[in-house]
Scaffold this motif. Structure first.
Motif, PDB file in Angstrom:
ATOM      1  N   GLU A 142       0.769  -1.304   0.053  1.00  6.53           N
ATOM      2  CA  GLU A 142       0.081  -0.318  -0.175  1.00  6.53           C
ATOM      3  C   GLU A 142       0.871   1.308   0.071  1.00  6.53           C
ATOM      4  O   GLU A 142       0.406   2.457   0.197  1.00  6.53           O
ATOM      5  CB  GLU A 142      -1.073  -0.106   1.369  1.00  6.53           C
ATOM      6  N   SER A 143       2.246   1.179  -0.463  1.00  4.94           N
ATOM      7  CA  SER A 143       3.161   2.235  -0.279  1.00  4.94           C
ATOM      8  C   SER A 143       2.853   3.326  -1.478  1.00  4.94           C
ATOM      9  O   SER A 143       3.111   4.455  -1.019  1.00  4.94           O
ATOM     10  CB  SER A 143       4.661   1.753  -0.567  1.00  4.94           C
ATOM     11  N   THR A 144       1.998   3.061  -2.328  1.00  9.11           N
ATOM     12  CA  THR A 144       1.543   4.038  -3.231  1.00  9.11           C
ATOM     13  C   THR A 144      -0.042   4.500  -3.413  1.00  9.11           C
ATOM     14  O   THR A 144      -0.685   5.183  -4.204  1.00  9.11           O
ATOM     15  CB  THR A 144       1.963   4.047  -4.718  1.00  9.11           C
ATOM     16  N   GLY A 145      -0.745   3.722  -2.334  1.00  6.86           N
ATOM     17  CA  GLY A 145      -2.026   4.091  -1.986  1.00  6.86           C
ATOM     18  C   GLY A 145      -3.033   3.596  -3.012  1.00  6.86           C
ATOM     19  O   GLY A 145      -4.135   4.040  -3.320  1.00  6.86           O
ATOM     20  N   PHE A 146      -2.746   1.889  -3.253  1.00  4.09           N
ATOM     21  CA  PHE A 146      -3.792   1.473  -4.252  1.00  4.09           C
ATOM     22  C   PHE A 146      -5.280   1.545  -3.479  1.00  4.09           C
ATOM     23  O   PHE A 146      -6.020   2.017  -4.286  1.00  4.09           O
ATOM     24  CB  PHE A 146      -3.230   0.213  -4.397  1.00  4.09           C
ATOM     25  N   SER A 147      -5.238   1.106  -2.375  1.00  5.73           N
ATOM     26  CA  SER A 147      -6.563   0.977  -1.824  1.00  5.73           C
ATOM     27  C   SER A 147      -7.350   2.360  -1.714  1.00  5.73           C
ATOM     28  O   SER A 147      -8.618   2.331  -1.780  1.00  5.73           O
ATOM     29  CB  SER A 147      -6.525   0.170  -0.434  1.00  5.73           C
ATOM     30  N   GLN A 148      -6.695   3.411  -1.501  1.00  4.52           N
ATOM     31  CA  GLN A 148      -7.232   4.759  -1.543  1.00  4.52           C
ATOM     32  C   GLN A 148      -7.745   5.040  -2.801  1.00  4.52           C
ATOM     33  O   GLN A 148      -8.838   5.850  -2.755  1.00  4.52           O
ATOM     34  CB  GLN A 148      -6.107   5.751  -0.849  1.00  4.52           C
TER      35      GLN A 148
END
Length: 370
Positions: A160-166
């Protein structure tokens, strides 16, 4: 006898003096090969911000995790007391555990660990969203290019380091890799917790059958494309890759092309053009083992131009528009080809739209070589 002794003594004195002179000249003159190597290495300065050191450490740890996992396993084997436990573990790995074929064992805590934030900030890596993806259907993400290792794919889809779930709430991504990776003790547990699964047909089907919101990410070019990974280029292996499109049609999963700008820039690769001995050996290795070994180099822990760590160069994964697919158990070749053409058009749209922003140092345009 006296003249002979005098001559011998003078010769010894001369030889000793000559030897001392030569040794003195050697000590005063640096060894040129070593001096040249030292001059060509760009060492990192002693004073570097702590955050940058942590970023470098995170990348170094991940780049060698498979080595440390193997070392730990071999170390345990050196203690006879651990053999019964190792035997049970290996039996479970080889014959019982089916997690790599059934979606893995995702650990949200591991995927959101601060470790991955440092890892992504090293390049830095980021994700660019072009549109919303509703979580009411499954998805097949096609990732391009493969690069040498695919660091951008790890940042985007395995953490989630690049914010996929967001960006895409309700969608659970599974980055796929070779089945052989799940035979490495301990390392397999780590990647399973990241949601990484086998790229086998069975694994893909099991994940997509999970229903709406389930997604797989296939690095389409594979080992063949890694041999073409060089800075400033985007030579894709795609034309003959129809399997992932057929899979998407069979499960009614929308196809989403992803182009990762900078993926090919983080390593340098030795010359291996088609027709050379190096290229022939790499292809033979690929045919036997299912993967290949690009001859690459990057930077080191304490220098900027000699080592096996990736360079600090920006990676931007642009997630394109989804291509709507109607479910069909037995799609025809014409239908598969039609969807492929749409997929390629969307991929080219990503390239043409963002190349002047994220690929300013490109040497040539995107090319589908196979």
């Amino acid at each position: 006898m006296e003249p002979r002794r005098a001559f011998t003594s003078a010769t010894r004195t001369l030889s000793a003096s000559s030897l001392r002179g030569r040794l003195s000249s050697l000590s005063a003159t640096p060894l040129r090969p070593l001096a040249n190597v030292h001059a060509n290495i760009d060492f990192a300065p002693a004073k570097i911000p702590r955050r940058r050191r942590l970023q470098t450490l995170a990348v170094a740890v991940w780049s060698t995790v498979i080595v440390w996992s193997t070392f730990a396993f071999l170390l345990l084997l050196s203690f006879p007391q651990t053999w019964p436990f190792i035997a049970v573990y290996m039996f479970w790995v080889l014959y019982i555990d089916q997690s790599p074929e059934n979606g893995g064992r995702i650990s949200p805590w591991l995927r959101r660990s601060p470790f991955w934030r440092y890892f992504a900030d090293y390049y830095p890596a980021s994700t660019l969203k072009t549109c919303d993806l509703p979580a009411d259907r499954p998805y097949v993400f096609g990732y391009h290019p493969h690069g040498i290792i695919g660091m951008g794919a790890i940042c985007t889809f395995a953490t989630e380091s690049t914010g996929f779930s967001q960006y895409f709430p309700g969608i659970t991504p599974h980055l796929l890799t070779l089945t052989s990776n799940f035979r490495v003790p301990f390392y397999r547990e780590f990647i399973l917790a990241m949601g990484i699964c086998s790229v086998s047909k069975r694994s893909c089907s099991n994940i997509l059958k999970g229903g709406p919101g389930q997604a797989i990410t296939i690095v389409v070019g594979g080992a063949a494309e890694s041999l073409s990974a060089r800075p400033g280029t985007a030579d894709l292996t795609l034309r003959k890759r129809l399997g992932f499109i057929k899979l998407a049609i069979q499960h009614g999963a929308d196809l989403v092309p992803v182009f990762s700008f900078g993926e090919n820039d983080i390593y340098q690769q030795m010359p291996n053009e088609k027709g050379t001995t190096v290229y022939a050996l790499q292809k033979k290795f690929q045919n036997v083992f299912g993967f290949t070994l690009p001859l690459f180099h990057g930077r080191g822990l304490l220098n900027y131009n000699l080592g096996l760590m990736p360079y600090r160069r920006r990676i931007v994964a642009v997630v394109g528009h989804p291509i709507r697919v109607e479910k069909c158990e037995k799609p025809t070749l014409e239908e598969i080809t039609r969807i492929q053409q749409k997929y390629i058009e969307e991929l080219m749209w990503i390239w043409n739209t963002y190349k002047d922003e994220f690929a300013r140092t490109r040497k040539r345009e995107l090319s589908i070589v196979e």
